[in-house]
Write an enzyme that holds these catalytic residues in place. Structure first.
Site, mmCIF file in Angstrom:
data_model
loop_
_atom_site.group_PDB
_atom_site.id
_atom_site.type_symbol
_atom_site.label_atom_id
_atom_site.label_comp_id
_atom_site.label_asym_id
_atom_site.label_seq_id
_atom_site.Cartn_x
_atom_site.Cartn_y
_atom_site.Cartn_z
ATOM 1 N N LYS A 1 4.479 0.973 -4.097
ATOM 2 C CA LYS A 1 5.667 0.322 -4.655
ATOM 3 C C LYS A 1 5.485 -0.024 -6.125
ATOM 4 O O LYS A 1 6.359 0.250 -6.961
ATOM 5 C CB LYS A 1 5.934 -0.927 -3.809
ATOM 6 C CG LYS A 1 7.113 -1.764 -4.202
ATOM 7 C CD LYS A 1 7.488 -2.740 -3.090
ATOM 8 C CE LYS A 1 6.327 -3.404 -2.414
ATOM 9 N NZ LYS A 1 5.580 -4.370 -3.218
ATOM 10 N N THR A 2 4.337 -0.628 -6.458
ATOM 11 C CA THR A 2 4.102 -1.043 -7.842
ATOM 12 C C THR A 2 3.977 0.151 -8.777
ATOM 13 O O THR A 2 4.562 0.173 -9.859
ATOM 14 C CB THR A 2 2.844 -1.918 -7.933
ATOM 15 O OG1 THR A 2 3.047 -3.118 -7.169
ATOM 16 C CG2 THR A 2 2.532 -2.301 -9.369
ATOM 17 N N SER A 3 3.221 1.172 -8.375
ATOM 18 C CA SER A 3 3.047 2.339 -9.247
ATOM 19 C C SER A 3 4.373 3.073 -9.441
ATOM 20 O O SER A 3 4.670 3.557 -10.548
ATOM 21 C CB SER A 3 1.982 3.286 -8.684
ATOM 22 O OG SER A 3 2.272 3.647 -7.359
ATOM 23 N N GLY B 1 0.779 -1.228 0.000
ATOM 24 C CA GLY B 1 0.000 0.000 0.000
ATOM 25 C C GLY B 1 0.813 1.281 0.000
ATOM 26 O O GLY B 1 0.246 2.373 0.086
ATOM 27 N N ASP C 1 5.206 -10.054 -6.666
ATOM 28 C CA ASP C 1 4.350 -9.753 -5.525
ATOM 29 C C ASP C 1 3.100 -10.643 -5.575
ATOM 30 O O ASP C 1 2.385 -10.638 -6.573
ATOM 31 C CB ASP C 1 3.942 -8.279 -5.571
ATOM 32 C CG ASP C 1 3.259 -7.820 -4.291
ATOM 33 O OD1 ASP C 1 2.715 -8.678 -3.579
ATOM 34 O OD2 ASP C 1 3.269 -6.611 -4.014
ATOM 35 N N THR D 1 -3.589 -2.279 -3.306
ATOM 36 C CA THR D 1 -2.784 -3.278 -2.606
ATOM 37 C C THR D 1 -3.362 -3.649 -1.242
ATOM 38 O O THR D 1 -3.448 -4.842 -0.921
ATOM 39 C CB THR D 1 -1.324 -2.806 -2.471
ATOM 40 O OG1 THR D 1 -0.795 -2.585 -3.784
ATOM 41 C CG2 THR D 1 -0.476 -3.834 -1.761
#
Length: 588
Positions: free
Chosen positions: A26-28, A23, A50, A508
């Site tokens: 990290k991914t974005s 949350g 992930d 997330t």
């Protein structure tokens, strides 16, 4: 405060690893970095390992474990490795030879032993080592970006020679929650190459991603120290979601801004030594290539006008959760969540609410930062409410000593070193802490017990198996405490026990919460309530950035209420930190 992040500032290695709590963005951030590098003419491979990955949602393209080109971004390729599927294959490979040779119950115990988060992580590590150690893949790209880095615990474990010895297959004291790694012995050389690349600062950059809040920065600090200990020293920190300004006449906006600034002032000293950048809190959802390109350019798109008829979704507040527990005389209440969603505050508010309903309540937590001291300063509470704190470090130390004392005379130093490191796993901490929780619940028969954290379904099934098959159970200490034996049936009794899952209305946290719920259902426990916390959707903020994010929450609130939650409540982002018994009543 911090320099704004752009990849060209720090990206000078082939491998980039992004790590951080769920949350934190990290991914974005990994996706935006990949797009920026590709736009700069670099050939880039973006890889997610992930388990709660939403990489395909961010890039708006279907992904498999085979790299595919991303339309509208020449030079960018992406793949989504599924560690859950890899873990299933790993379990089958390890347990398969014993099927039909050992009793079914023993095989089931072995399978459960290999169902924890640690096994998923080693399976994920196995997946991305196939990339790191493949010269054809490595040489095909100028940068390879990994969305999720292995923990220091996993890497330390793999560095121990015993992890690759036959003792794990033969040792009756049991192997690790990672499984008998000697089953992967043919990959020892590949793992070695991968770990050398990770610790080579000319090849790898570790990017820690955190939100400007206390728990997120503490987690980043822990990960930074853990990974430095094993030689991964080329690190940078991105503080993501930092408010750039606020509206002085908007309580939510000004409080949100001040809360972030206060968290940064209290950043751990060790983390302050890591070069730090920031990224702004933006009004738009970070999905789609266009929005990812906007991110590093510091664009703030205008928020859409609210619908004239007002909010579409209407959910009860936390008071309805408390009323339900009070009316049904629920005796044990767990709050469960990934970090950073306000679980401790929700547990405290539920405890206060039940006291206000006339119940005697005991609230206990495992928060290592003793966050309850912040929630209840100067013991500001009602005499019907008592509090205890369980120190995970102390509980794990006692549990480790108990386990090691039973095997120290029978194993060599290498084997003991392996077991000692394996006992540093999250699975061990959860079992050790759960045993302490069981003691608290057993002592509090005349009170409602609110527990700030909950055991996963995996841990419950392990403890359940240990009651009947402790000789076969890995790392068994022999006798299972009576308090644990009596508590497990209580947890499965919905008339006595309830689990509350706490989340945020973001990708997330919702995906991770759904996985936690699935895990509990395996142990025959179905959470009755979900609580969506810190919601901007139900505030009256006029701040254009916050209002934009409020509208982005709607889809995730809808997903929770229609797909995951049996019953759902929502709590607004508060304009101030509520501290003390009387202020916590504001949640009711």
């Amino acid at each position: 405060m911090f320099q704004s992040f752009h990849p060209k500032m720090i990206v000078n290695t082939k491998f980039l690893f992004f790590t951080g709590k769920g949350g934190v963005g990290k991914t974005s951030t990994a996706c935006a970095t990949a797009v920026a590098l590709a736009d700069d003419g670099k050939k880039v491979l973006l890889v997610s390992t992930d388990p709660a990955s939403n990489l395909q949602d961010v890039l708006e393209v279907g992904l498999t474990n085979t790299p595919v080109g991303i339309s509208n971004v020449p030079n960018l390729y992406a793949c989504n490795l599924d560690p859950e599927e890899a873990a299933r294959a790993y379990r089958d490979r390890i347990v398969g030879p014993y099927r039909g040779k050992l009793p079914d119950a023993v095989v089931a115990t072995m399978e459960e032993q290999l169902s924890g988060a640690c096994t998923v992580e080693i399976a994920a590590f196995d997946e991305f080592t196939n990339i790191l150690a493949d010269p054809n893949v490595v040489n095909a790209y100028e940068h390879i970006i990994f969305d999720t880095a292995p923990t220091g615990h996993t890497l330390r474990l793999l560095q121990l020679p015993t992890a690759w010895s036959g003792f794990l297959e033969e040792n009756t004291h049991g192997a690790s929650c990672l499984g008998p790694l000697s089953g992967l012995s043919e990959k020892k050389q590949i793992y070695s190459v991968s770990m050398d690349a990770l610790s080579d600062s000319t090849k790898t950059t570790l990017i820690l991603v955190a939100r400007p809040d206390e728990s997120s920065l503490l987690e980043a600090n822990r990960a930074s120290k853990e990974l430095k200990e094993i030689g991964i020293t080329n690190q940078a920190l991105i503080v993501n979601g930092l408010m750039q300004s606020y509206l002085t006449d908007d309580k939510v906006s000004s409080a949100f801004y001040e809360r972030q600034r206060n968290a940064i002032k209290q950043m751990p000293n060790d983390l302050k030594q890591v070069v730090t950048y920031s990224l702004p809190f933006v009004s738009y959802s970070l999905t789609g290539i266009q929005n990812l390109r906007f991110f590093f350019k510091q664009y703030t798109m205008p928020a859409a006008e609210p619908e004239a008829e007002g909010k579409i979704i209407s959910l009860p507040g936390l008071n309805k959760v408390i009323e339900d527990f009070s009316l049904n005389n629920i005796r044990v209440i767990f709050t469960m969540a990934k970090g950073g969603v306000g679980k401790t505050t929700m547990a405290s508010a539920i405890a206060v609410g039940l006291v206000e309903k006339g119940h005697k309540v005991h609230l206990t937590t495992t928060d290592p930062a003793a966050h309850l001291e912040f929630v209840f300063p100067n013991n500001d509470m009602n005499n019907q409410l008592t509090i205890s704190r369980i120190n995970p470090t102390e509980e794990v130390a006692a549990y480790k000593a108990e386990v090691l004392s039973k095997v120290s005379n029978e194993l060599n130093d290498e084997a003991l070193a392996y077991i000692e490191e394996d006992l540093n796993s999250p699975c061990t901490e959860e079992i050790a802490v759960f045993r302490a929780f069981a003691e608290v619940v057993a002592r509090s028969k005349d009170e409602v017990v609110v527990i700030d954290t909950a055991p996963t379904g995996h841990t419950l099934l392990l403890l359940d198996a240990a009651q009947s098959y402790h000789k076969e159970l890995v790392r068994s200490t022999g006798e299972i405490p009576e308090s644990v034996k009596t508590l497990l049936p209580r947890l499965r009794n919905p008339k006595e026990t309830s689990v509350v899952i706490v989340t945020l209305a973001e990708a997330t946290p919702v995906l991770e919460a759904s996985r936690l719920q699935d895990d509990l259902k395996r142990a025959e426990i179905t959470p009755k309530w979900w609580v969506i916390n810190q919601s901007l959707y139900v505030t009256e903020t006029k701040d254009p950035v916050l209002n934009g994010r409020a509208q982005a929450e709607e889809g995730w609130i809808q997903k929770v209420t229609t797909e995951f939650a049996k019953r759902c409540a929502i709590v607004p982002l508060m304009s101030e930190d509520y501290r003390g018994y009387d202020q916590l009543k504001n949640f009711l």
